[in-house]
Scaffold this motif. Structure first.
Motif, mmCIF file in Angstrom:
data_model
loop_
_atom_site.group_PDB
_atom_site.id
_atom_site.type_symbol
_atom_site.label_atom_id
_atom_site.label_comp_id
_atom_site.label_asym_id
_atom_site.label_seq_id
_atom_site.Cartn_x
_atom_site.Cartn_y
_atom_site.Cartn_z
ATOM 1 N N ALA A 144 0.834 -1.209 0.000
ATOM 2 C CA ALA A 144 0.000 0.000 0.000
ATOM 3 C C ALA A 144 0.868 1.258 0.000
ATOM 4 C CB ALA A 144 -0.926 -0.020 1.206
ATOM 5 N N ALA A 145 1.985 1.225 0.753
ATOM 6 C CA ALA A 145 2.890 2.376 0.786
ATOM 7 C C ALA A 145 3.485 2.651 -0.589
ATOM 8 C CB ALA A 145 3.986 2.140 1.813
ATOM 9 N N MET A 146 3.885 1.595 -1.317
ATOM 10 C CA MET A 146 4.436 1.767 -2.656
ATOM 11 C C MET A 146 3.393 2.363 -3.604
ATOM 12 S SD MET A 146 7.648 0.859 -2.841
ATOM 13 C CE MET A 146 7.831 0.615 -4.599
ATOM 14 N N MET A 147 2.141 1.986 -3.432
ATOM 15 C CA MET A 147 1.077 2.505 -4.287
ATOM 16 C C MET A 147 0.805 3.986 -4.012
ATOM 17 S SD MET A 147 -1.560 -0.739 -4.090
ATOM 18 C CE MET A 147 -2.806 0.110 -5.050
ATOM 19 N N GLN A 155 -2.645 12.863 1.389
ATOM 20 C CA GLN A 155 -3.175 11.499 1.347
ATOM 21 C C GLN A 155 -2.230 10.520 2.046
ATOM 22 O OE1 GLN A 155 -4.378 10.219 -2.568
ATOM 23 N NE2 GLN A 155 -5.428 12.147 -3.047
ATOM 24 N N LYS A 156 -0.936 10.767 1.889
ATOM 25 C CA LYS A 156 0.035 9.900 2.555
ATOM 26 C C LYS A 156 -0.095 10.010 4.068
ATOM 27 C CE LYS A 156 3.479 10.204 -1.168
ATOM 28 N NZ LYS A 156 4.851 10.621 -1.521
ATOM 29 N N LEU A 157 -0.322 11.241 4.553
ATOM 30 C CA LEU A 157 -0.472 11.429 5.997
ATOM 31 C C LEU A 157 -1.727 10.733 6.511
ATOM 32 C CD1 LEU A 157 0.612 15.178 6.317
ATOM 33 C CD2 LEU A 157 1.935 13.126 6.883
ATOM 34 N N PHE A 163 -2.787 3.592 9.321
ATOM 35 C CA PHE A 163 -1.906 2.486 9.728
ATOM 36 C C PHE A 163 -1.694 2.504 11.245
ATOM 37 C CE2 PHE A 163 0.421 2.148 5.366
ATOM 38 C CZ PHE A 163 -0.659 1.433 4.866
ATOM 39 N N SER A 164 -1.482 3.687 11.777
ATOM 40 C CA SER A 164 -1.226 3.804 13.217
ATOM 41 C C SER A 164 -2.456 3.408 14.013
ATOM 42 C CB SER A 164 -0.813 5.238 13.556
ATOM 43 O OG SER A 164 0.377 5.599 12.874
ATOM 44 N N ILE A 260 11.064 -3.368 -1.315
ATOM 45 C CA ILE A 260 10.660 -2.436 -0.271
ATOM 46 C C ILE A 260 11.614 -1.241 -0.254
ATOM 47 C CG2 ILE A 260 9.659 -4.268 1.149
ATOM 48 C CD1 ILE A 260 12.139 -4.144 2.931
ATOM 49 N N LYS A 261 11.096 -0.106 0.189
ATOM 50 C CA LYS A 261 11.919 1.092 0.367
ATOM 51 C C LYS A 261 11.107 2.107 1.175
ATOM 52 C CE LYS A 261 10.588 3.612 -3.824
ATOM 53 N NZ LYS A 261 11.102 4.316 -5.038
ATOM 54 N N ALA A 262 11.794 3.128 1.661
ATOM 55 C CA ALA A 262 11.123 4.183 2.426
ATOM 56 C C ALA A 262 10.304 5.059 1.485
ATOM 57 C CB ALA A 262 12.151 5.017 3.166
ATOM 58 N N ILE A 263 9.072 5.356 1.879
ATOM 59 C CA ILE A 263 8.184 6.232 1.118
ATOM 60 C C ILE A 263 7.979 7.509 1.933
ATOM 61 C CG2 ILE A 263 5.929 6.520 0.040
ATOM 62 C CD1 ILE A 263 7.684 4.380 -1.277
ATOM 63 N N LYS A 264 8.405 8.605 1.381
ATOM 64 C CA LYS A 264 8.290 9.884 2.081
ATOM 65 C C LYS A 264 6.822 10.204 2.364
ATOM 66 C CE LYS A 264 9.732 14.718 1.810
ATOM 67 N NZ LYS A 264 10.410 15.771 0.991
ATOM 68 N N GLY A 265 6.538 10.448 3.624
ATOM 69 C CA GLY A 265 5.170 10.757 4.023
ATOM 70 C C GLY A 265 4.475 9.571 4.674
#
Length: 376
Positions: A144-147, A155-157, A163-164, A260-265
């Motif tokens: 979901a993060a990659m998408m 929207q990322k926030l 998720f939290s 996998i990788k870090a997605i900003k936001g």
């Protein structure tokens, strides 16, 4: 006289036996190849009267699925940007049972069916239990993060907040049974409610959940009754035509990995460095053994082999017996009769008479002379 008659009868018996064996061997050489071919065709085609039909319907061959997981040793360090460390766990072995239902035969030499399969854990063949815990990437969260990578920050926030709220993290600690056959995840319910048909999972999320107690669709294959060259060829799959293929014993290996990788936001991804992280690999194989193997070996290998060699054995034995008869007759024609008298009670005249008679037997008689049996 009795011994001579017995020899004649034995010679006649050998002659008849040899002739019969030679004829039988010659006939078998002509007929056996076609009989073997008919036997094989009859037993492997898809027909309720064939030897293999019940085995085709309820496959007795044990198929085994061996799964190896890559347990993530340092999940917290990965979130900080360090290199992943994984440890292979397994194998966790499952036996696969297959059976066909909704079997329907058609006039065009085809049959359609649904093949169901189920998996049963095999502790004796496994190195571990289904209750073992494995740390691995949370596929739903990281996918979901990659998408969301190219979506607006707002929207990322919102996704991070969701998720939290749901308690979702980048890595999860689940049992082997949950990873394999599914576990309840609130994120999956939300995705299915707002984005239906986006994921091939309903209710529970598991890497093999859709394979257990399920079928692979409606197959239509050729039976081989009318045309053996097309036996088991796939004619249709779920209504799609021009599908070709033929089943065979095989071994399959496959590895599943996740980029996998870090997605900003997206806060849950932390500082993950881009990496392709292995999740698991599995191998599947099937081996014919036990009673099933014995049945096929007897009907399709042993019996044809015995018939193949028997035809030459009968022919060779018959020829040998027929060749042996002239040898016996030749030996009998040259037989010489020798009489010896060693008893001291007989007079010299008796001995001379016996000696003269013995010599007469060793000499060819004059033409036209009839020999009579001497009784002593």
């Amino acid at each position: 006289m009795g011994s001579r008659a017995g020899v004649r009868w034995a010679t006649a018996a050998l002659g008849v036996t040899g002739l019969l064996c030679a004829v039988l061997g010659a006939v078998m050489i002509v007929l056996v190849p076609s009989l073997i071919e008919q036997q094989v065709l009859k037993n492997v085609r898809i027909d309720p009267s064939s030897l293999s039909f019940n085995m085709w319907k309820e496959i007795p061959i044990p198929f085994y699925l061996s799964v190896y997981f890559f347990h993530v040793v340092n999940p917290e360090e990965i979130l900080k940007g360090e290199k992943p460390q994984v440890q292979e766990r397994g194998p966790y072995v499952y036996r696969e049972f297959r059976h066909k239902s909704n079997i329907t035969f058609y006039d065009n030499d085809t049959v359609s069916f649904l093949e169901y399969r189920r998996f049963q854990f095999q502790p004796a063949k496994s190195h571990g239990l289904e209750s073992d815990y494995i740390v691995m990437p949370n596929i739903l969260v990281l996918t979901a993060a990659m998408m969301m990578e190219d979506k607006p920050l707002s929207q990322k926030l919102l996704v991070t907040l969701m998720f939290s709220t749901l308690g979702e993290r980048a890595f999860m600690n689940r049992t082997v049974e949950e990873i394999m056959w599914g576990y309840d995840d609130p994120l999956l319910h939300i995705i299915n409610n707002y984005l239906p048909n986006m994921l091939p999972f309903n209710g529970k999320f598991g890497l093999f959940s859709e394979l257990n107690n399920s079928h692979s669709g409606l197959f239509t294959v050729f039976t081989g009754v009318k045309d053996f060259s097309r036996i088991h060829l796939v004619n249709r799959w779920n209504g799609l035509s021009k599908v070709t293929g033929i089943p065979m014993n095989c071994s399959v290996k496959l590895q599943l990995s996740l980029y996998i990788k870090a997605i900003k936001g997206i806060g849950q991804t932390g500082s993950i460095r881009p990496v392709v992280l292995p999740l698991l690999w599995f191998g599947q194989s099937g081996t014919m053994e036990g009673e099933t193997l014995q049945t096929f070996y007897t009907q399709l290998v042993l019996v044809p082999a015995v018939l193949h060699y028997a035809q030459y054995v009968f022919l060779g034995l018959g020829c040998a017996l027929l060749l042996f008869i002239p040898v016996v007759c030749h030996i009998r024609s040259e037989e010489k009769c020798y009489l010896f008298w060693s008893s001291s009670k007989k007079g010299s005249k008796d001995k001379e008479a016996i000696q003269a008679y013995s010599e007469s037997l060793m000499t060819s008689p004059p033409k036209g002379t009839v020999l009579q049996e001497a009784r002593l």
